[in-house]
Design a protein around this motif. Structure first.
Motif, PDB file in Angstrom:
ATOM      1  N   GLU A  38      -3.912 -16.353  -4.374  1.00 30.38           N
ATOM      2  CA  GLU A  38      -2.697 -15.849  -3.735  1.00 30.38           C
ATOM      3  C   GLU A  38      -2.640 -14.332  -3.889  1.00 30.38           C
ATOM      4  N   ILE A  39      -2.644 -13.601  -2.775  1.00 31.09           N
ATOM      5  CA  ILE A  39      -2.656 -12.134  -2.844  1.00 31.09           C
ATOM      6  C   ILE A  39      -1.256 -11.542  -3.111  1.00 31.09           C
ATOM      7  N   PRO A  40      -0.167 -12.081  -2.492  1.00 32.23           N
ATOM      8  CA  PRO A  40       1.131 -11.403  -2.656  1.00 32.23           C
ATOM      9  C   PRO A  40       1.512 -11.082  -4.106  1.00 32.23           C
ATOM     10  N   PRO A  41       1.305 -12.007  -5.090  1.00 32.59           N
ATOM     11  CA  PRO A  41       1.694 -11.642  -6.460  1.00 32.59           C
ATOM     12  C   PRO A  41       0.840 -10.511  -7.065  1.00 32.59           C
ATOM     13  N   LEU A  42      -0.289 -10.191  -6.421  1.00 36.06           N
ATOM     14  CA  LEU A  42      -1.172  -9.155  -6.969  1.00 36.06           C
ATOM     15  C   LEU A  42      -0.820  -7.754  -6.469  1.00 36.06           C
ATOM     16  N   LEU A  43       0.103  -7.689  -5.489  1.00 37.85           N
ATOM     17  CA  LEU A  43       0.428  -6.382  -4.910  1.00 37.85           C
ATOM     18  C   LEU A  43       1.444  -5.666  -5.782  1.00 37.85           C
ATOM     19  N   GLU A  44       1.060  -4.484  -6.300  1.00 39.75           N
ATOM     20  CA  GLU A  44       2.041  -3.759  -7.120  1.00 39.75           C
ATOM     21  C   GLU A  44       2.378  -2.385  -6.541  1.00 39.75           C
ATOM     22  N   ALA A  45       1.789  -2.059  -5.407  1.00 42.39           N
ATOM     23  CA  ALA A  45       2.183  -0.834  -4.709  1.00 42.39           C
ATOM     24  C   ALA A  45       1.947  -1.080  -3.237  1.00 42.39           C
TER      25      ALA A  45
END
Ligand code: FAD
Length: 493
Positions: free
Chosen positions: A408-415
């Motif tokens: 899952e990519i969305p939880p990895l986005l921090e900026a």
């Protein structure tokens, strides 16, 4: 020396300014933004650094020649790194392939990963080389609107070969002639997007683009793409060009048929030479008050090149399966281009380009993290509801990448940063937010970008992606050189 005023400090404007300064002109550049580079910008989002526009460098020799014309050596100011592999391609059937400009490596890859006979790829790339050899330097290095070009020895020598440059056929048709594996047709059709066009419409001549990448090489830039405008800006200054930032030009002043100067901040600055690096249409519409010339009228009717929706994502994980350049292809390529160029919208299944510069420059992202520049080809802006489109596209991209990468990519986005066609237009005055000026979706459009020396008003020159020879970093530098040479030739005592 003679004074020359340059509007815009994009790569084309910097190229023209440095060349003119080295030739003895008193050059002043006026740029509306706070710094040089135009579309080739750089931005920090939290701890992540992004090149905001271009990501792949080809034709490095153009930069060598530009620095040389300023009496400098490119390698002392700007470092290029040959890429191997260039791009990782991920196809919709789950298979993958890496591209190389080292011929043997690429043919090995074809042999082990496709059903194509590697000889077909070899023959294809040699055919692309021939097209470039015949048409490349004439079209790319000269103005097509000066009779000298058509009378030159170079042109006469190329003449017998011109019927064979694929001008009357389409890029897709040429690619189908060489390949049976649909993945290779898709891979080589992709090169139409390098000038913002559709492979089903752009002439076969554009197969000179794969020649440039596969035979002449693809490069990374030490310090990131932003080192290109930065080093060229520094070199132009050494030659005496003066740059004014946060200085939008309001008008180009004319008197009769001639350019008289520009107006900036209400102030009149006189000069008989003005070089516009601003988009051709915005120059005509916003900067010139003179009545429309036939050139301006013709230009208005041309189709803009495609634009893009770009997501700048700070990702808190590293992906060893991804490289510096990655393409996740859609399953229906013809359909995708129909959506973009005919419906002005985007399909459900998108081709996704991801550039991760932290693979090359670790300082661009902290620790085990990556800076993803995610580009989706999009139609030029004609008033679509970009908020809704972008929201949909973001969801589709995240779903596709999560599924293809198995996490899952969305939880990895921090900026996150997002750039849409209207923002590209408002930041760089690129009409309709097009990335490469006008599209090359027909023969006449491909070979008739706007001239570099204006007939009316005299003394006005154009450089940049919307002028000849077109968009892309090396091409706009060539346009700056061509415009500067014409200004030098037509210098009035
Ligand atoms: P621009 O960069 O458009 O600069 C024009 C300048 O003029 C701007 O700085 C603007 O502010 C200024 N200006 C305009 N009007 C005025 C005014 N009235 N007064 C003062 N200043 C003014 N190319 C590649 O080679 N490889 C790639 O991988 C690639 N990818 C791309 C991806 C994206 C997302 C984008 C946006 C572009 C990409 N390109 C790529 C294309 C490349 O960036 C451009 O072709 C090139 O940088 C354009 O240079 P330019 O000289 O035409 O002008």
């Amino acid at each position: 020396g003679t004074r020359a005023l340059v509007i815009g400090a994009g790569l084309g404007g910097i190229a023209a300014a440095g060349y003119l300064a080295a030739a003895g002109f008193d050059v002043e550049v006026f740029e509306q933004a706070e710094g040089p580079g135009g579309k080739a910008g750089s931005e920090m989002i939290g701890p992540y650094r992004f090149d905001t526009g271009p990501s792949l460098l080809t034709m490095p020799f153009v930069f060598d020649e530009w620095f040389e014309s300023l009496g400098m050596r490119r390698s002392e100011h700007l470092g290029f790194v040959p890429l191997a592999p260039i791009t990782r391609y991920f196809f919709s059937d789950g298979s993958a392939l890496q591209s190389y400009s080292q011929r043997e490596l690429f043919l090995d890859e074809i042999r082990s990963h496709t059903r194509e006979n590697p000889e077909h790829v070899h023959d294809y790339l040699e055919a692309c080389r021939k097209i470039y050899a015949t048409a490349g330097s004439i079209f790319l290095r000269n103005s097509l609107h000066e009779k000298e070009t058509w009378l030159s020895r170079e042109f006469l020598r190329a003449l017998p070969g011109l019927p064979f440059i694929g001008a009357m056929t389409k890029m897709d048709s040429i690619n189908r002639r060489y390949f049976t594996d649909p993945r290779l047709i898709q891979l080589f059709n992709r090169y139409a997007t390098y000038n913002g066009s559709s492979p089903y419409k752009t002439p076969g001549t554009m197969t000179l683009i794969p020649h440039v990448e596969y035979n002449l090489g693809a490069f990374g830039v030490e310090g990131g793409i932003r080192a290109i405008p930065d080093s060229m800006y520094a070199a132009a200054r050494v030659k005496g060009a003066l740059f004014h930032f946060s200085s939008p030009v309001e008008k180009i002043l004319t008197e009769g048929h001639r350019v008289r100067g520009i107006r900036v901040g209400g102030e009149r600055i006189e000069s008989s030479v003005v070089v516009s690096n601003a988009d051709v249409l915005s120059t005509y519409e916003k900067l010139l008050t003179a009545p429309d010339s036939p050139e301006a009228r013709r230009y208005r009717t041309l189709e803009p090149s495609s634009s893009g929706i770009i997501f700048y994502w700070g990702v808190k994980k590293s992906f060893p399966g991804l490289g510096l350049h990655n393409i996740f292809f859609s399953s229906d390529y013809p359909g995708e281009f129909r959506w973009i160029f005919e419906k002005g919208d985007l399909p459900e299944d998108l081709t996704i380009y991801i550039n991760i510069t932290s693979k090359l420059s670790t300082a661009d992202a902290p620790g085990e993290r990556e800076n993803w520049f995610v580009l989706i080809n999009a139609p030029a802006d004609c008033g679509q509801d970009w908020q809704t489109i972008t929201r949909k596209v973001r969801r589709r991209v995240l779903e596709k990448l999560s599924s293809r990468l198995g996490i899952e990519i969305p939880p990895l986005l921090e900026a996150e940063g997002i750039l849409t066609p209207p923002e590209i237009e408002s930041r760089t005055s690129s009409t309709h937010g097009s990335l490469y000026g006008i599209a090359s979706n027909s023969i006449s459009a491909s070979f008739r970008r706007h001239r570099n020396r204006c007939r009316y008003p005299e003394g006005l020159y154009f450089c940049g992606g919307s002028a000849h020879p077109g968009g892309g970093m090396p091409l706009v530098v060539l346009s700056g050189i061509i415009a500067a040479k014409l200004a030098i030739k037509n210098r009035r005592p």
